[in-house]
Design a protein around this motif. Sequence first.
Motif, mmCIF file in Angstrom:
data_model
loop_
_atom_site.group_PDB
_atom_site.id
_atom_site.type_symbol
_atom_site.label_atom_id
_atom_site.label_comp_id
_atom_site.label_asym_id
_atom_site.label_seq_id
_atom_site.Cartn_x
_atom_site.Cartn_y
_atom_site.Cartn_z
ATOM 1 N N UNK A 221 85.025 83.249 -8.935
ATOM 2 C CA UNK A 221 84.622 83.113 -10.341
ATOM 3 C C UNK A 221 85.213 81.846 -10.941
ATOM 4 N N UNK A 222 86.454 81.527 -10.554
ATOM 5 C CA UNK A 222 87.092 80.319 -11.066
ATOM 6 C C UNK A 222 86.329 79.078 -10.614
ATOM 7 N N UNK A 223 85.966 79.085 -9.323
ATOM 8 C CA UNK A 223 85.257 77.930 -8.765
ATOM 9 C C UNK A 223 83.914 77.736 -9.469
ATOM 10 N N UNK A 224 83.182 78.832 -9.610
ATOM 11 C CA UNK A 224 81.850 78.736 -10.218
ATOM 12 C C UNK A 224 81.962 78.306 -11.676
ATOM 13 N N UNK B 191 75.872 71.890 -9.696
ATOM 14 C CA UNK B 191 74.813 72.727 -10.242
ATOM 15 C C UNK B 191 74.331 73.723 -9.196
ATOM 16 N N UNK B 192 74.231 73.246 -7.951
ATOM 17 C CA UNK B 192 73.771 74.123 -6.868
ATOM 18 C C UNK B 192 74.747 75.268 -6.654
ATOM 19 N N UNK B 193 76.049 74.940 -6.658
ATOM 20 C CA UNK B 193 77.060 75.980 -6.445
ATOM 21 C C UNK B 193 77.050 76.975 -7.604
ATOM 22 N N UNK B 194 77.017 76.433 -8.825
ATOM 23 C CA UNK B 194 77.034 77.315 -9.996
ATOM 24 C C UNK B 194 75.774 78.163 -10.064
ATOM 25 N N UNK B 195 74.667 77.594 -9.593
ATOM 26 C CA UNK B 195 73.403 78.332 -9.691
ATOM 27 C C UNK B 195 73.251 79.384 -8.623
ATOM 28 N N UNK B 196 73.843 79.148 -7.444
ATOM 29 C CA UNK B 196 73.569 80.023 -6.308
ATOM 30 C C UNK B 196 74.524 81.201 -6.228
#
Lengths: 798, 65
Positions: free
Chosen positions: A532-535, A547-552
């Motif tokens: 959760x911290x990373x996202x 954006x890809x990491x946060x979106x996926x």
Amino acid sequence: MSVKENADIKLTCYHCGEHCADDRIQHGNKIFCCQGCKMVYQILEQSDLCEYYDLNKNPGINRRFTVREDKFAFLDDEKIIEKLIQFRNDEQTHVMFYLPQMHCSSCLYLLENLHKIHEGVISTQVNFPRKEIEIVFQTGKTTLRKVAETLTGLGYEPYISLNDLNPKRPSVTRKQIYQLGIAGFCFGNIMLLSFPEYLGIDASEETLLRVFRWLSLALSLPVVFYSAMPYYESAFKSIQKKYINIDAPIVLAIALTFIRSVYEVISGTGSGYFDSLTGIVFFLLIGRILQDKTYRSLSFDRDYTSYFPIAVTVLKENKPVAVSLPDIKPGDTLLIHNEELIPADGILSKGKGYIDYSFVTGESQPVFKEVGEMIYAGGKQKGGNIEILVIKEVSQSYLTRLWNREEMKNEKLDFRRSRAEFLNRYFSSIVFGIAALTAAYWGWHDASKIWPAITAIFIVACPCALALAHTFTNGNVLRILSRNRLYLRNAQVLEEISKITHIVFDKTGTLTSTENYDVEYSGKSLSDKQLAMIVSLAGQSAHPLSKAIAGKIKIGKALSVQRFQEIPGKGIQGMVEGVELKMGNAAFVKAPQIRYPGSGVHVCIGTEYKGYFRVRNHYRDRLPAVIQNLKKQFRLSVVSGDNENEKETLQKIFGEDTPLLFHQKPEDKLNYIHALRQKGEHVMMLGDGLNDAGALKASHVGIAVTENSGYFTPASDAILLADRIPLLPRFICMAQWNKKVLFAAFAYSVIYNVIGLTFAVQAALSPMIAAILMPSSSIGIVLITYGVTNLLARRLEL
Amino acid sequence: MSVIIILLAISISIALIFLGAFLWSVRTGQLDDDISPASRILFDDKPKNLTGNSSKLPKTKGYAS
């Protein structure tokens, strides 16, 4: 809107319908995904235009990524204004903008009420099929720039490209419709006037009969001399080029029928064949219009000028000035902002370049550039502002030179040998043979019947049925394909598709999606909290990988991030829940020295290195099945401008025997297609970027793949929406069946011709028989082609 | 018989009027856009609110969704 309904759509943005991370951004009882969307709602609420939301659910366009403030500064430049506006005097200015985001009736409603939002706008009119808006505003009260900025603020950013600087294209021709309308009018009235004759009018009413005949003659004149014009032109052109196309015998039939009919009326020997003549022209014109239907919001002939912006910011004595693109000189310093296109080759003089060449070269990952490095035109800057020292004019840059190569200018092969023409040659020679035999026979027996018999043969046996079958089948198949989001440039492409033997794919943007990523993590295991911290940290950045990491990766509620910092070309860092977090390239997070497959986003929590996320472009859904299906029928190849990272995955999808080529420059792709053609292959190429433009043009069928029909696509024969790629085998199947349907319709027309000819060779073709035969054959053809193609479409689930 | 001639003249001139109307509608671009007029007719101006504050008015029902 009731409370209950609100609960259902909870956490979707009221404006754009996108998923909201939380319900922090609220206005009234409505939730928004970002401040931008909320702002648009507030503007509309103030202007009393909330009907926008009643017409369609969540009609808005996401405003999360705002356009920078002075993007439209170039619209203050008098020279550019001059080119863009259509009309201007002291009171009014008229301008036309292309708004690719326009998509529903709410858009229409909002745009036509622009005068309520923007003071100074007098009226607006939308042309929906073209996605254009014509704006009339008061000169002096507001400016072009302000209008463009208001539209952008609402989410409808006008698309203004270098192409708009060219002289205006000629307006749409409506000639075809006039010709059809007049033919229809004359045909209907002549039909009416011919009825007494069919039903056997009393011979005592001779004057009346003569009035009817002369009126028919008069009514046929506009058809023969105006409506049938396209056929004369096309036949004339073909004869000039010393071959006979399908329109030539049609013209012969029209001329003979008309001359004989006029002769009959003047000499009082008969009523002529005006009804059949006008009827056939009418039907032929309908078929032609159906086949030539154009997709008005699409363009198949775009070149780099529609991809390049119209103006760019130049630093003159350290002040930013908007300069139109052709005026850029070597030695100028350009200021390129985030997400902007680099229009000319140059050297990076300030800032960190993080350049996305995916559209130009096919490389999937942005390229990092340091000060002093060369940057080629066509790339898009991602991240902070950079400055570039121009070393070549726009027209001399690498990308534009590619366009000016000979291959790009050549017209596509000559299309004269179309299938209908092929059939026609047999058909015509048989008809001429029959005519000669009949003439010989009657010359022997009764010379007075040579003329009526021969004219009758040509009236009946004109290849009109063939032409009708051709245009109606093609027209309907084009319609079916366009319903499935494959838009063909013209009917000829359909025929080319049915002949292909080899399909060449581009990778980035074609086989993979540029908007959807696959994210894999490898390294030390992460707890839910750490994830959760990373996202949450990644969610703060606009970088495509973040954006890809946060979106996926789906998490519950986003955590708050303090002291967020983005270091262009390196990574991001910030404090989440009191712990310092770093994400970025290996050097930035001081990752241990091991080999990583491809590029990754490395993560460091506190001081501990955790591992890395591998972000890859997502292969389009159902791709392996589609490829297996296509492999049964065709040879396949992949040519990619990207590196070999994906070789293994692709080999798995395509199998061992498919050539996979990487590091292909645009010229290499073009040469590959040429080599295939030399081997006698009939090539179809699917690509999306400017680097595929040469290959698309060189192949028999070049299909441009796009995520959205409003986006730029390189010049091509067809445009295919990316999510419909799985339907490709069925599209090809449809094109192949198109050929069979055409032959069936041809067979039908042969039967009808045999019946007609039996009357004709006996010199016994009465106008009534002709009037029954011709429409019935035409209707038969239309029913066969429509019925069969629609049935096929249903079988293929298109 | 002469009455038929008159009727004929009338019928053709009426037909000509319609042809003229058709050509006029094409020329003025009325057939260029076959999507927006169909939606446009459904947009009605809300009754002007005298107080100038429209948010208190009941919301109009949506018809398209």
